[in-house]
Scaffold this motif. Structure first.
Motif, PDB file in Angstrom:
ATOM      1  N   TRP A  93      40.473  44.301  42.873  1.00 33.72           N
ATOM      2  CA  TRP A  93      41.480  44.231  41.698  1.00 33.72           C
ATOM      3  C   TRP A  93      42.531  43.448  42.302  1.00 33.72           C
ATOM      4  N   ASP A  94      42.896  42.330  41.506  1.00 38.06           N
ATOM      5  CA  ASP A  94      44.049  41.495  42.290  1.00 38.06           C
ATOM      6  C   ASP A  94      45.433  42.243  41.938  1.00 38.06           C
ATOM      7  N   ASP A  95      45.376  42.808  40.680  1.00 34.39           N
ATOM      8  CA  ASP A  95      46.699  43.642  40.374  1.00 34.39           C
ATOM      9  C   ASP A  95      46.407  44.977  39.667  1.00 34.39           C
ATOM     10  N   VAL A  96      47.150  46.032  39.931  1.00 35.51           N
ATOM     11  CA  VAL A  96      47.039  47.310  39.307  1.00 35.51           C
ATOM     12  C   VAL A  96      48.339  47.897  39.242  1.00 35.51           C
ATOM     13  N   ASP A  97      48.382  48.585  37.917  1.00 36.88           N
ATOM     14  CA  ASP A  97      49.387  49.295  37.713  1.00 36.88           C
ATOM     15  C   ASP A  97      48.946  50.500  37.030  1.00 36.88           C
ATOM     16  N   ALA A  98      49.514  51.842  37.518  1.00 34.30           N
ATOM     17  CA  ALA A  98      49.025  53.036  36.900  1.00 34.30           C
ATOM     18  C   ALA A  98      50.187  53.995  37.243  1.00 34.30           C
ATOM     19  N   GLY A  99      50.160  55.077  36.222  1.00 34.55           N
ATOM     20  CA  GLY A  99      51.387  56.075  36.406  1.00 34.55           C
ATOM     21  C   GLY A  99      51.324  56.894  35.156  1.00 34.55           C
ATOM     22  N   ASN A 100      52.402  57.648  35.043  1.00 31.88           N
ATOM     23  CA  ASN A 100      52.739  58.358  34.055  1.00 31.88           C
ATOM     24  C   ASN A 100      53.840  57.554  33.175  1.00 31.88           C
ATOM     25  N   TYR A 101      53.424  56.999  32.129  1.00 27.21           N
ATOM     26  CA  TYR A 101      54.387  56.058  31.425  1.00 27.21           C
ATOM     27  C   TYR A 101      54.550  56.557  29.959  1.00 27.21           C
ATOM     28  N   ALA A 102      55.591  56.297  29.451  1.00 26.48           N
ATOM     29  CA  ALA A 102      56.005  56.496  27.913  1.00 26.48           C
ATOM     30  C   ALA A 102      55.360  55.327  27.142  1.00 26.48           C
ATOM     31  N   GLU A 103      55.525  54.259  27.504  1.00 27.95           N
ATOM     32  CA  GLU A 103      55.282  52.982  26.719  1.00 27.95           C
ATOM     33  C   GLU A 103      54.114  52.133  27.153  1.00 27.95           C
ATOM     34  N   TYR A 104      54.107  51.707  28.408  1.00 20.74           N
ATOM     35  CA  TYR A 104      52.807  51.020  28.603  1.00 20.74           C
ATOM     36  C   TYR A 104      52.712  50.891  30.175  1.00 20.74           C
ATOM     37  N   ALA A 105      51.280  50.694  30.646  1.00 25.45           N
ATOM     38  CA  ALA A 105      51.288  50.169  32.034  1.00 25.45           C
ATOM     39  C   ALA A 105      51.037  48.764  32.174  1.00 25.45           C
ATOM     40  N   GLY A 106      51.597  48.335  33.302  1.00 21.97           N
ATOM     41  CA  GLY A 106      51.445  46.666  33.507  1.00 21.97           C
ATOM     42  C   GLY A 106      52.900  46.365  33.026  1.00 21.97           C
ATOM     43  N   PRO A 107      53.152  45.004  32.929  1.00 28.26           N
ATOM     44  CA  PRO A 107      52.061  43.841  33.277  1.00 28.26           C
ATOM     45  C   PRO A 107      51.437  43.605  34.594  1.00 28.26           C
ATOM     46  N   VAL A 108      50.131  43.359  34.573  1.00 28.87           N
ATOM     47  CA  VAL A 108      49.489  43.044  35.668  1.00 28.87           C
ATOM     48  C   VAL A 108      49.039  41.336  35.618  1.00 28.87           C
ATOM     49  N   TYR A 109      48.949  40.690  36.621  1.00 29.99           N
ATOM     50  CA  TYR A 109      48.738  39.218  36.545  1.00 29.99           C
ATOM     51  C   TYR A 109      47.541  39.000  37.449  1.00 29.99           C
ATOM     52  N   VAL A 110      46.834  37.797  37.094  1.00 30.85           N
ATOM     53  CA  VAL A 110      45.954  37.010  37.946  1.00 30.85           C
ATOM     54  C   VAL A 110      45.736  35.690  37.559  1.00 30.85           C
ATOM     55  N   SER A 111      45.723  34.839  38.624  1.00 30.33           N
ATOM     56  CA  SER A 111      45.519  33.371  38.325  1.00 30.33           C
ATOM     57  C   SER A 111      43.810  32.974  38.195  1.00 30.33           C
ATOM     58  N   ALA A 112      43.361  32.807  37.289  1.00 32.21           N
ATOM     59  CA  ALA A 112      41.998  32.491  36.987  1.00 32.21           C
ATOM     60  C   ALA A 112      41.762  31.232  36.355  1.00 32.21           C
ATOM     61  N   ALA A 113      42.207  30.421  36.569  1.00 32.93           N
ATOM     62  CA  ALA A 113      42.025  28.959  36.047  1.00 32.93           C
ATOM     63  C   ALA A 113      40.634  28.277  36.154  1.00 32.93           C
ATOM     64  N   GLY A 114      40.128  28.366  34.957  1.00 34.84           N
ATOM     65  CA  GLY A 114      38.577  27.974  35.206  1.00 34.84           C
ATOM     66  C   GLY A 114      37.592  29.044  35.259  1.00 34.84           C
ATOM     67  N   ARG A 115      38.000  30.107  35.291  1.00 33.85           N
ATOM     68  CA  ARG A 115      37.058  31.492  35.815  1.00 33.85           C
ATOM     69  C   ARG A 115      37.357  32.214  34.475  1.00 33.85           C
ATOM     70  N   CYS A 116      36.597  33.141  34.586  1.00 30.96           N
ATOM     71  CA  CYS A 116      36.484  34.651  33.636  1.00 30.96           C
ATOM     72  C   CYS A 116      37.470  35.741  34.382  1.00 30.96           C
ATOM     73  N   ILE A 117      37.761  36.789  33.879  1.00 32.24           N
ATOM     74  CA  ILE A 117      38.318  37.772  34.238  1.00 32.24           C
ATOM     75  C   ILE A 117      37.722  39.055  34.112  1.00 32.24           C
ATOM     76  N   ASP A 118      38.120  40.025  34.744  1.00 34.93           N
ATOM     77  CA  ASP A 118      37.402  41.656  34.472  1.00 34.93           C
ATOM     78  C   ASP A 118      38.980  42.376  34.526  1.00 34.93           C
ATOM     79  N   VAL A 119      38.838  43.331  33.502  1.00 36.68           N
ATOM     80  CA  VAL A 119      40.116  43.830  33.309  1.00 36.68           C
ATOM     81  C   VAL A 119      39.664  45.359  32.657  1.00 36.68           C
ATOM     82  N   GLU A 120      40.341  46.411  33.240  1.00 36.78           N
ATOM     83  CA  GLU A 120      40.016  47.636  32.955  1.00 36.78           C
ATOM     84  C   GLU A 120      41.454  48.613  32.593  1.00 36.78           C
TER      85      GLU A 120
END
Length: 136
Positions: A93-120
């Motif tokens: 994983w290029d970037d991860v954010d996890a924890g006990n949050y009220a609103e949201y986890a992230g943002p997380v980013y990846v440079s993937a010009a001309g490529r596909c991404i995986d996200v979980e």
């Protein structure tokens, strides 16, 4: 009567122009300026929805961004939320954010010009994995 009506119309016009000119700090969105939302996915993909995964893209920087929000009983409440992103098939994983949050986890980013991404994304004990998506 005309004078009062004119004064009310004038006051309303001034108030509207002041409100239109005021830009909230969050106007850029959670990923920052220049990002456009390109995907919204329920977490999990079937069954009772507990969260939402959002994917954004910035055509100038050619970066993807992802966030995980709560939904229903997990919206606005402090619960486990996570989001991970990587170039598709990257193995790590290029970037991860996890924890006990009220609103949201992230943002997380990846440079993937001309490529596909995986996200979980996960909320509580439910998750959603997207492989080889948002190619380009």
């Amino acid at each position: 009567m005309r004078t009062k009506l004119a004064a009310l119309v004038s006051a309303a016009t001034v108030a509207a122009s002041l409100m239109a000119g005021a830009t909230p700090a969050s106007a850029a969105g959670p990923c920052g300026s220049g990002y456009t939302r390109v995907g919204v996915y329920a977490i999990p993909s079937t069954g009772t929805r507990v969260g939402t995964l959002e994917v954004h893209y910035n055509s100038s920087s050619r970066k993807n961004c992802a966030l995980t929000y709560g939904y229903g009983s997990t919206a606005g409440t402090t619960t486990w939320k996570s989001v991970k992103i990587m170039v598709a098939g990257g193995g790590w994983w290029d970037d991860v954010d996890a924890g006990n949050y009220a609103e949201y986890a992230g943002p997380v980013y990846v440079s993937a010009a001309g490529r596909c991404i995986d996200v979980e994304a996960a909320v509580k004990n439910k998750s959603r994995l997207l492989s080889g998506v948002h190619c380009g």
